[in-house]
Design an enzyme around this catalytic site. Structure first.
Site, PDB file in Angstrom:
ATOM      1  CD  GLU A  69      96.027 102.988 -63.699  1.00  0.00           C
ATOM      2  OE1 GLU A  69      94.917 102.490 -64.000  1.00  0.00           O
ATOM      3  OE2 GLU A  69      97.091 102.391 -63.836  1.00  0.00           O
ATOM      4  CB  THR A 123      92.102 108.002 -68.536  1.00  0.00           C
ATOM      5  OG1 THR A 123      92.460 106.611 -68.608  1.00  0.00           O
ATOM      6  CG2 THR A 123      93.354 108.831 -68.343  1.00  0.00           C
ATOM      7  CG  ASP A 124      88.204 103.847 -66.162  1.00  0.00           C
ATOM      8  OD1 ASP A 124      88.340 104.766 -65.319  1.00  0.00           O
ATOM      9  OD2 ASP A 124      88.063 102.645 -65.851  1.00  0.00           O
ATOM     10  CB  SER A 158      84.834  81.770 -52.753  1.00  0.00           C
ATOM     11  OG  SER A 158      86.151  82.247 -52.691  1.00  0.00           O
ATOM     12  N   GLY A 160      94.842  95.395 -56.754  1.00  0.00           N
ATOM     13  CA  GLY A 160      95.030  96.259 -57.915  1.00  0.00           C
ATOM     14  C   GLY A 160      95.163  95.504 -59.222  1.00  0.00           C
ATOM     15  CB  SER A 205      86.281  93.350 -58.125  1.00  0.00           C
ATOM     16  OG  SER A 205      86.999  93.702 -57.005  1.00  0.00           O
ATOM     17  CD  GLU A 259      83.853  96.908 -59.886  1.00  0.00           C
ATOM     18  OE1 GLU A 259      83.971  95.790 -60.406  1.00  0.00           O
ATOM     19  OE2 GLU A 259      84.796  97.682 -59.743  1.00  0.00           O
ATOM     20  CG  ASP A 268      89.478  97.407 -63.576  1.00  0.00           C
ATOM     21  OD1 ASP A 268      90.397  98.005 -64.160  1.00  0.00           O
ATOM     22  OD2 ASP A 268      89.068  97.710 -62.444  1.00  0.00           O
TER      23      ASP A 268
HETATM   24  C1  GLA Z   1      90.275 100.872 -60.863  1.00  0.00           C
HETATM   25  C2  GLA Z   1      88.917 101.006 -61.541  1.00  0.00           C
HETATM   26  C3  GLA Z   1      89.069 101.336 -63.012  1.00  0.00           C
HETATM   27  C4  GLA Z   1      89.990 102.532 -63.215  1.00  0.00           C
HETATM   28  C5  GLA Z   1      91.272 102.366 -62.404  1.00  0.00           C
HETATM   29  C6  GLA Z   1      92.141 103.591 -62.476  1.00  0.00           C
HETATM   30  O1  GLA Z   1      90.968  99.769 -61.395  1.00  0.00           O
HETATM   31  O2  GLA Z   1      88.196  99.804 -61.410  1.00  0.00           O
HETATM   32  O3  GLA Z   1      87.797 101.568 -63.562  1.00  0.00           O
HETATM   33  O4  GLA Z   1      89.338 103.731 -62.895  1.00  0.00           O
HETATM   34  O5  GLA Z   1      91.016 102.059 -61.054  1.00  0.00           O
HETATM   35  O6  GLA Z   1      92.609 103.791 -63.762  1.00  0.00           O
END
Ligand code: GLA
Length: 372
Positions: A22, A24-25, A56, A111, A115, A150, A162
């Protein structure tokens, strides 16, 4: 790419949970999300003019045209759709006027990547209309376009996990993503939940966040990571190791960097545990990830912490917040026979605090985005 036939397509794109890895991306690190059965469906019908309508099941309809997309004046939830049309237009695709209808089973802003699922459903639909390939390379391209939608159009400085999870997900597989290089490198990792009698419970705290908000939480963490890397004289925290942390004199930056460094290491261990089906070890890694996100990265909240603690109290193998944090969802890995007790314990802990009851979903790794 330009339109031939058909002139109407429907695409489905899943949400995701992140098993581990988490925040980390955007630090050129690693993560292991998987696509879930909750998904967004988009039907795209070609118009003969430059009109654009987006309807929608969750919000007021939006009416405009491709000129609004180009002028970048689309705001609010339709901007996720407009951003994808804009990004693929930038890549040279001939984007036609469209009537787009959207429905979703993913809780909004919870979460689970509502999106990204919206973006990916529109992107896969447009790929279907223009006949773009949906092979691995095609999907990597769509994920990058959706990420750009995004970050550059909507203005949420997210990292790309994501969209890749939604586009590359597969039944009974998680997706190991490594962001070290100029483009992400991915491979699937088996997650044998059913044959191991395991359940992943997703608990939606009901606390809502927006990664695009000016409230600073997500963007501030990203900026702190970049500041920590700059202080260490490296391009990103991917290049840092535990010894480097002692060189960070600012305690906040040191804590943020410690989360990223230790989380990247946990991902490697978690993939080993998954592949060898060492579930107790995997559970401990999930719980350690939560502690790190709570204490060092400071992106948890009371509702997430209480859900995680309640799960562990009744014997779950591990639990953690998933996604960006500041609310949203927790995941629990538990033996299937424990799952009802996990849900009950979390409900009781919320009731004892006078909080609204959370919603639970049981999820399995599911197919990635596709045309129907
Ligand atoms: C959100 C962001 C992702 C990532 C997570 C945390 O989901 O869209 O790119 O940074 O938070 O890991």
């Amino acid at each position: 790419m330009s339109i031939s036939t058909p002139t109407s397509v429907t695409a489905v794109a899943p949400g995701r949970v992140n098993l581990i890895g988490e925040h980390t991306d955007y630090n050129h690190g690693r993560c292991v999300p998987f696509a879930i059965p909750l998904a967004t469906t988009a039907t795209l019908t070609v118009r003969t003019d430059r009109g654009l309508t987006i309807v929608s099941d969750r919000a007021e309809p939006w009416t405009g045209s491709l000129d609004d997309v180009d002028a970048r004046t689309v705001t609010g939830w339709p901007s996720y759709v407009a951003g994808v049309l804009w990004a693929l237009g930038q890549d040279g695709w001939q984007v036609p006027g469209l009537d787009i209808t959207i429905s979703s089973t993913i809780p909004l802003g919870g979460g689970l990547s509502s999106s990204a699922a919206l973006e990916c459903a529109v992107a896969v639909g447009l790929a279907g209309l223009v006949g773009a390939p949906l092979d691995h390379a095609g999907r990597l391209h769509l994920a990058e376009a959706c990420r750009r939608a995004e970050t550059a159009y909507v203005g949420a400085p997210t990292g790309g996990m994501d969209q890749l999870a939604s586009l590359l997900g597969a039944v009974d597989q998680a997706v190991l993503i490594d962001f070290a290089g100029p483009s992400p490198v991915t491979r699937t990792v088996p997650v044998a939940l059913a044959t191991s009698n395991l359940t992943v419970v997703v608990t939606d705290t009901g606390v809502r966040h927006s990664l695009a908000d000016g409230d600073g939480g997500y963007a501030e963490r990203r900026a702190q990571c970049e500041a920590a890397a700059a202080a260490l004289g490296i391009a990103s925290l991917r290049a840092a190791d535990v010894e480097d942390l002692t060189r960070l004199t600012d305690p906040t930056l040191r804590a943020r960097a410690r989360h990223v460094v230790t989380e990247n290491a946990r991902v490697v261990e978690a993939v080993g545990a998954l592949e060898a089906e060492r579930w107790t070890e995997l559970g401990s890694l999930l719980s350690a990830s939560h502690a790190s996100l709570r204490d060092d990265f400071a992106v948890s909240c009371a509702e997430l912490d209480v859900a995680v603690a309640a799960s562990l109290d009744v014997g779950a193998l591990g639990a953690r917040m998933t996604g960006g944090g500041f609310g949203g969802c927790a995941i629990t890995l538990a033996k299937s026979e424990i799952a009802p007790r996990v849900r009950g314990a979390i409900d009781a802990a919320y009731a004892a605090r006078g909080w609204p009851p959370p919603r639970h979903h049981e999820v399995v790794p599911s197919a990635g985005a596709h045309l129907t």
